[in-house]
Design an enzyme around this catalytic site. Sequence first.
Site, PDB file in Angstrom:
ATOM      1  N   ASP A  66       0.816  -1.211   0.000  1.00 47.47           N
ATOM      2  CA  ASP A  66       0.000   0.000   0.000  1.00 47.47           C
ATOM      3  C   ASP A  66       0.852   1.264   0.000  1.00 47.47           C
ATOM      4  OD1 ASP A  66      -2.295  -1.435  -0.102  1.00 47.47           O
ATOM      5  OD2 ASP A  66      -3.100  -0.772   1.823  1.00 47.47           O
ATOM      6  N   GLY A  67       2.034   1.225   0.646  1.00 50.01           N
ATOM      7  CA  GLY A  67       2.904   2.399   0.634  1.00 50.01           C
ATOM      8  C   GLY A  67       3.350   2.758  -0.768  1.00 50.01           C
TER       9      GLY A  67
ATOM     10  N   ARG B 129       2.339   6.154  -3.207  1.00 47.56           N
ATOM     11  CA  ARG B 129       3.302   6.972  -3.946  1.00 47.56           C
ATOM     12  C   ARG B 129       2.904   7.098  -5.409  1.00 47.56           C
ATOM     13  NH1 ARG B 129       5.832   4.991   0.448  1.00 47.56           N
ATOM     14  NH2 ARG B 129       7.612   6.126   1.317  1.00 47.56           N
TER      15      ARG B 129
ATOM     16  N   ASN C  86      -5.485   8.600   1.655  1.00 53.25           N
ATOM     17  CA  ASN C  86      -5.722   8.036   2.984  1.00 53.25           C
ATOM     18  C   ASN C  86      -6.030   9.109   4.023  1.00 53.25           C
ATOM     19  OD1 ASN C  86      -5.614   5.297   2.561  1.00 53.25           O
ATOM     20  ND2 ASN C  86      -3.609   4.993   3.486  1.00 53.25           N
ATOM     21  N   ASP C  87      -5.053   9.971   4.305  1.00 57.04           N
ATOM     22  CA  ASP C  87      -5.258  10.887   5.428  1.00 57.04           C
ATOM     23  C   ASP C  87      -4.268  12.043   5.430  1.00 57.04           C
ATOM     24  OD1 ASP C  87      -2.852   9.639   6.434  1.00 57.04           O
ATOM     25  OD2 ASP C  87      -4.068   8.102   7.395  1.00 57.04           O
TER      26      ASP C  87
ATOM     27  N   ALA D  10      -4.566   9.444  21.092  1.00 54.38           N
ATOM     28  CA  ALA D  10      -4.171   9.586  22.503  1.00 54.38           C
ATOM     29  C   ALA D  10      -4.464  10.988  23.032  1.00 54.38           C
ATOM     30  CB  ALA D  10      -2.691   9.245  22.676  1.00 54.38           C
TER      31      ALA D  10
ATOM     32  N   GLN E  86       3.621  10.830   4.143  1.00 52.89           N
ATOM     33  CA  GLN E  86       4.793  11.578   3.692  1.00 52.89           C
ATOM     34  C   GLN E  86       4.840  12.935   4.386  1.00 52.89           C
ATOM     35  OE1 GLN E  86       7.119  10.588   0.725  1.00 52.89           O
ATOM     36  NE2 GLN E  86       6.424   8.776   1.831  1.00 52.89           N
TER      37      GLN E  86
END
Length: 354
Positions: A69-70, A74, A176-177, A241, A276
Amino acid sequence: MPVQRIGLVVHQGHAAALAAALLVHAWSEDHGIPCTEIDVWSEDHERRSGREEAHAAGDPDLVVTLGGDGTFLRGARIAVKTGASVLGVDLGKVGFLTEVPVGDVVSALDAVQAGGALVEERMTLTMRASRPPGIPAGMETVLCYGRGPALPPPHVRPESTLADGWGMPLDVNALNDVVVEKLSRDHQVSAGVYISGRLLAAYSADALVVATPTGSTAYSFAAGGPVLSPHMDAVVFTPIAPHMTFNRTVVAAPDEPVALRILPHSGRAAVSIDGQLRGVLDPGDWIGVYRAPQRLRLIRLHPTDFYGRLRDRFRLTDAPATATDGESAPFFRPDSPVPPDLAGLRLPPPSAAR
């Protein structure tokens, strides 16, 4: 439409990816289609934006990624800038984005060229910011240790507004995010979080994640966020958190932007897009994250079985409650015709019942 040019993104540390790259090059040569490798990891040259990488590769209309997935992310960063489609060849372990087993790469290219593949579109996120979030001089070596050179700061999109206060539109797309996280181990990020223009709460946390439905199974999920169908549009906010009682994810509508303003007493914060690093925010800076007009085009050889992949990736069939019952047949998949009130719903294909 037949493929005109291929851009190839290869995980250079994976022997199977290098072997598959030779097959893609051979297929391209046999079909007279230019194929350019896009080196997104090299330390020998300056990292480039997605648009610059696409232009340097001749603006391919198909980007093939060989890795997990990485590697796919890219390639997606490059493809979304020109509207190219992405074919993800799977060499990862727990991913959700790659589609084709490495042994099927040639048949997959044949299917794409023959028009036998499906195109699935996914929502992406873009940003505005009070200023472009660059990396301060002297910090890149520390922040990127073990990660390779950082991407360049996001460019400002060539557009304007009629009034001040709207920030700078950045030329970024996140599949993704977008993550804002603390830089110092002993100093959390403190930020006011605004949804649809209204303050929700002030958070002190290790990180704050704004994700797409596609990204709901990534960092947001690891922090306890919900799983969303990648076929829907939504903006998912998850604190990591947080030091407060309200620690739940908020799922906003796709037209409800999420803004993060770094509070005066906060430490500096790093901004990452799809994993990234893209810059650093100081107290007083803000970013706004919202649905982008650009959507990523994913090549699929079959209709996506997202929930089957979810079950397999997280070994849900290993649960003790299922041990004595064995494999379950698909629900809503008898051999008879689909009733009118179920027509148009996403259901398992008939072959899944066999």
